[in-house]
Design a protein around this motif. Structure first.
Motif, PDB file in Angstrom:
ATOM      1  N   LEU A  59       1.468   5.884  -1.869  1.00 45.61           N
ATOM      2  CA  LEU A  59       2.388   6.962  -1.490  1.00 45.61           C
ATOM      3  C   LEU A  59       3.746   6.862  -2.178  1.00 45.61           C
ATOM      4  O   LEU A  59       4.719   7.469  -1.720  1.00 45.61           O
ATOM      5  CB  LEU A  59       2.583   6.988   0.029  1.00 45.61           C
ATOM      6  CG  LEU A  59       1.388   7.437   0.883  1.00 45.61           C
ATOM      7  CD1 LEU A  59       1.786   7.503   2.344  1.00 45.61           C
ATOM      8  CD2 LEU A  59       0.852   8.783   0.427  1.00 45.61           C
TER       9      LEU A  59
ATOM     10  N   GLN B 169      -1.773  14.554  -1.347  1.00 47.36           N
ATOM     11  CA  GLN B 169      -1.194  13.208  -1.358  1.00 47.36           C
ATOM     12  C   GLN B 169       0.237  13.201  -1.898  1.00 47.36           C
ATOM     13  O   GLN B 169       1.068  12.402  -1.482  1.00 47.36           O
ATOM     14  CB  GLN B 169      -2.085  12.260  -2.178  1.00 47.36           C
ATOM     15  CG  GLN B 169      -1.718  10.790  -2.045  1.00 47.36           C
ATOM     16  CD  GLN B 169      -2.802   9.890  -2.605  1.00 47.36           C
ATOM     17  OE1 GLN B 169      -3.953  10.296  -2.749  1.00 47.36           O
ATOM     18  NE2 GLN B 169      -2.460   8.663  -2.939  1.00 47.36           N
TER      19      GLN B 169
ATOM     20  N   TYR C 266      -1.649   8.359   5.414  1.00 41.02           N
ATOM     21  CA  TYR C 266      -1.927   8.084   4.010  1.00 41.02           C
ATOM     22  C   TYR C 266      -2.950   9.081   3.462  1.00 41.02           C
ATOM     23  O   TYR C 266      -2.878   9.495   2.309  1.00 41.02           O
ATOM     24  CB  TYR C 266      -2.512   6.687   3.837  1.00 41.02           C
ATOM     25  CG  TYR C 266      -1.516   5.551   3.821  1.00 41.02           C
ATOM     26  CD1 TYR C 266      -1.167   4.919   2.630  1.00 41.02           C
ATOM     27  CD2 TYR C 266      -0.945   5.083   4.996  1.00 41.02           C
ATOM     28  CE1 TYR C 266      -0.275   3.852   2.611  1.00 41.02           C
ATOM     29  CE2 TYR C 266      -0.046   4.028   4.996  1.00 41.02           C
ATOM     30  CZ  TYR C 266       0.293   3.418   3.797  1.00 41.02           C
ATOM     31  OH  TYR C 266       1.179   2.367   3.781  1.00 41.02           O
ATOM     32  N   THR C 267      -3.946   9.409   4.291  1.00 40.71           N
ATOM     33  CA  THR C 267      -5.083  10.194   3.820  1.00 40.71           C
ATOM     34  C   THR C 267      -5.466  11.277   4.824  1.00 40.71           C
ATOM     35  O   THR C 267      -5.128  11.201   6.008  1.00 40.71           O
ATOM     36  CB  THR C 267      -6.323   9.303   3.596  1.00 40.71           C
ATOM     37  OG1 THR C 267      -6.779   8.824   4.873  1.00 40.71           O
ATOM     38  CG2 THR C 267      -6.006   8.128   2.682  1.00 40.71           C
TER      39      THR C 267
ATOM     40  N   THR D 134       0.813  -1.210   0.000  1.00 46.49           N
ATOM     41  CA  THR D 134       0.000   0.000   0.000  1.00 46.49           C
ATOM     42  C   THR D 134       0.848   1.263   0.000  1.00 46.49           C
ATOM     43  O   THR D 134       0.473   2.270  -0.600  1.00 46.49           O
ATOM     44  CB  THR D 134      -0.946   0.011   1.213  1.00 46.49           C
ATOM     45  OG1 THR D 134      -0.182  -0.188   2.414  1.00 46.49           O
ATOM     46  CG2 THR D 134      -1.994  -1.081   1.092  1.00 46.49           C
ATOM     47  N   ASN D 135       1.996   1.235   0.671  1.00 45.14           N
ATOM     48  CA  ASN D 135       2.862   2.399   0.669  1.00 45.14           C
ATOM     49  C   ASN D 135       3.421   2.665  -0.722  1.00 45.14           C
ATOM     50  O   ASN D 135       3.513   3.818  -1.158  1.00 45.14           O
ATOM     51  CB  ASN D 135       3.996   2.223   1.674  1.00 45.14           C
ATOM     52  CG  ASN D 135       4.861   3.463   1.818  1.00 45.14           C
ATOM     53  OD1 ASN D 135       5.893   3.585   1.183  1.00 45.14           O
ATOM     54  ND2 ASN D 135       4.413   4.402   2.644  1.00 45.14           N
TER      55      ASN D 135
ATOM     56  N   THR E 150      -7.402   5.421  -2.737  1.00 49.54           N
ATOM     57  CA  THR E 150      -6.678   5.491  -1.464  1.00 49.54           C
ATOM     58  C   THR E 150      -7.643   5.671  -0.292  1.00 49.54           C
ATOM     59  O   THR E 150      -7.555   4.969   0.725  1.00 49.54           O
ATOM     60  CB  THR E 150      -5.671   6.661  -1.480  1.00 49.54           C
ATOM     61  OG1 THR E 150      -4.817   6.537  -2.621  1.00 49.54           O
ATOM     62  CG2 THR E 150      -4.812   6.650  -0.218  1.00 49.54           C
TER      63      THR E 150
END
Length: 520
Positions: free
Chosen positions: A41, A267, A107-108, A36-37, A353
């Motif tokens: 991101l 982001q 993240y968000t 996910t990173n 995301t």
């Protein structure tokens, strides 16, 4: 009017190069699968130049190029306030907001709200942002992008939207934010270069063989009202840009919300190597914002003399584009497509995301990282499909889509700014107060719109902000709580910035002040 073979060749080379570059950037080392990173991101590896370019590429889409050119045609240079004040807003974001967000390693934006308040606030705002991104932002970019394609090539609107959606998926779905951010460097070079060239050609056409400055002087002489930065109450467009309120009122709320708390914008900075790199990216983006009116507003003003009989202001940019010579038309059209694709990719990645990290992961805990990445890809695709279906019913009847977007989002942004500012800088603010601010923003906006229909929407934004701020403070005080248990510890965060940041911040502010002084 259709594109020539040379124009089509340029466009095809661009698209193939974009997709190829995206896949090259997205490659992973053997044995490593995206987590996910990596996907959301970019593995926290983005350098300043990628951050700055990607911020602008995500921002400058069809709604910006076509919509602001349309507003330039209808209103004039006053609409550039959105760009020049955004440059100042970026400095505020870089100095005061980024240190807090990067310290929290989020993240968000909804994730920050959970850390600061509770899950109610996180889920409420996550659902809100997803709805806005899909039904307002994505639909606007698709519709205005399709309008450009339809005007230049004759391809029908639905087919044009499908082409744009397909191309966006082709280059961004696999690689995630990393693919989007690094290809945005190419996108920005192309859209800035293409936009400047269109402005240059438009002024040359107005100069009638006497050069660029002759064309610009003709604009200043024949349509001087189009260069009034501060509109007076007797202006027919005062309701859109209400004089000094633009500099002192609601636009600050709009800009702080967009540049500071908007997931698909912020982001990029969350994916920075470190705070210093993120702040350098912010400075780079601020300089580009100063340049944007030359690219997106000036052609619209030039079209007042070149194309005086347009049926809709939003036709200004596409019609100017259709007048360009073969080859040049293909280059500028590719730049427009670049802006559209970048914004589509950025928005769909942000929708993915938020859904994956703020909603889905709460119900499907302890899944593999690869599972969440797969879900994110599916959500990106679904968001685009919904936006294609919804675009015509929502935007087909509007003359100035950019102004529509600003007014619609203005219903919600006052509450968003209140809950974030209080959440970051007032330790006592409670979760209930944050929810009250968010909900009352929409309610009060509707009430004021109905009861005070003549009030400019930007003034309404400022008034609703003050009301939401007062309500949030009162609710917090009524609950009689001390410091919120999840309050931001400002003592652990340094707001000091490097000398280079400070120097460039002063320079940017002086440049903006000079423009307003010249064209007040």
């Amino acid at each position: 009017m259709t594109l020539s073979n040379l124009d089509l060749t340029i466009l095809v080379i661009y698209v193939l190069g974009l997709v190829g570059l995206a896949y090259f950037i997205s490659r992973e080392k053997k044995g490593h699968d995206k987590d996910t990173n990596d996907y959301f991101l970019a593995g926290n590896t983005l350098p300043w130049w990628a951050i700055g370019a990607s911020l602008i590429a995500a921002n400058i889409s069809a709604e910006q190029i076509i919509g602001m050119s349309g507003s330039g045609y209808a209103i004039g240079m006053a609409i550039a306030a959105y760009e020049w004040m955004a440059a100042i807003t970026l400095l505020i974001v870089g100095k005061f907001f980024l240190p807090i967000f990067l310290k929290r390693k989020i993240y968000t934006m909804p994730q920050f709200l959970q850390q600061r308040f509770d899950n109610r606030v996180r889920t409420t705002m996550a659902l809100f942002w997803m709805a806005v991104y899909v039904f307002v932002n994505l639909t606007a970019v698709l519709w205005l992008g399709a309008l450009a394609i339809n005007t230049v090539t004759g391809v029908d609107m639905t087919t044009s939207m499908l082409i744009l959606a397909t191309l966006s998926v082709a280059y961004s779905l696999y690689g995630g934010l990393k693919a989007v951010a690094y290809t945005d460097i190419i996108q920005v070079v192309l859209l800035v270069g293409g936009g400047l060239f269109l402005s240059f050609m438009s002024l040359e056409l107005l100069g009638a063989g006497n050069g660029l400055w002759a064309g610009f002087d003709r604009l200043l002489t024949e349509v001087p009202d189009k260069f009034d930065m501060i509109l007076t109450p007797d202006s027919p467009h005062y309701v859109s840009l209400p004089g000094l309120s633009v500099l002192l009122g609601g636009m600050w709320i709009m800009n702080l919300s967009y540049w500071g708390f908007n997931q698909y914008i912020i982001q990029r900075t969350l994916a920075a190597k470190d705070l210093a790199e993120a702040q350098k990216g912010i400075i780079f983006a601020a300089f580009l914002k100063i340049l944007m009116p030359v690219i997106v507003v000036l052609p619209g003003i030039a079209a007042v003399l070149i194309l005086p009989d347009l049926s809709k202001p939003d036709q200004a940019y596409p019609q100017l584009l259709s007048m360009m010579p073969s080859g040049i038309k293909g280059l500028i059209f590719a730049a427009l497509v670049a802006a559209i694709l970048s914004s589509l990719a950025s928005m769909t990645n942000s929708v993915a995301t938020i859904f994956t990290m703020d909603i889905y992961s709460q119900f499907k805990k302890d899944q593999s990282q690869q599972h969440y990445v797969k879900v994110g890809r599916i959500v990106s695709l679904v968001a685009l499909v919904i936006a294609v279906i919804a675009a015509k019913p929502l935007l087909g009847e509007f003359d100035q889509a950019f102004q529509y977007i600003q007014e619609f989002t203005g219903f919600f942004t006052p509450g968003i700014v209140v809950l974030f500012l209080l959440g970051m800088f007032w330790a006592r603010t409670t979760a209930t107060a944050a929810l009250v601010a968010a909900i009352s923003s929409a309610v009060l906006s509707w009430i004021f719109k109905i009861t005070l229909p003549e009030m400019p929407f930007m003034d309404r934004v400022g008034l609703v902000f003050l009301c939401c701020l007062a309500l949030a403070v009162l609710v917090t005080l009524f609950q009689r709580q001390g410091k919120h248990p999840h309050a931001v510890e400002l003592g652990d965060i340094s707001f000091d910035t490097r000398p280079s940041f400070n120097f460039h911040a002063v320079l940017i502010t002086l440049i903006v002040a000079a423009f307003y002084t010249a064209w007040w």
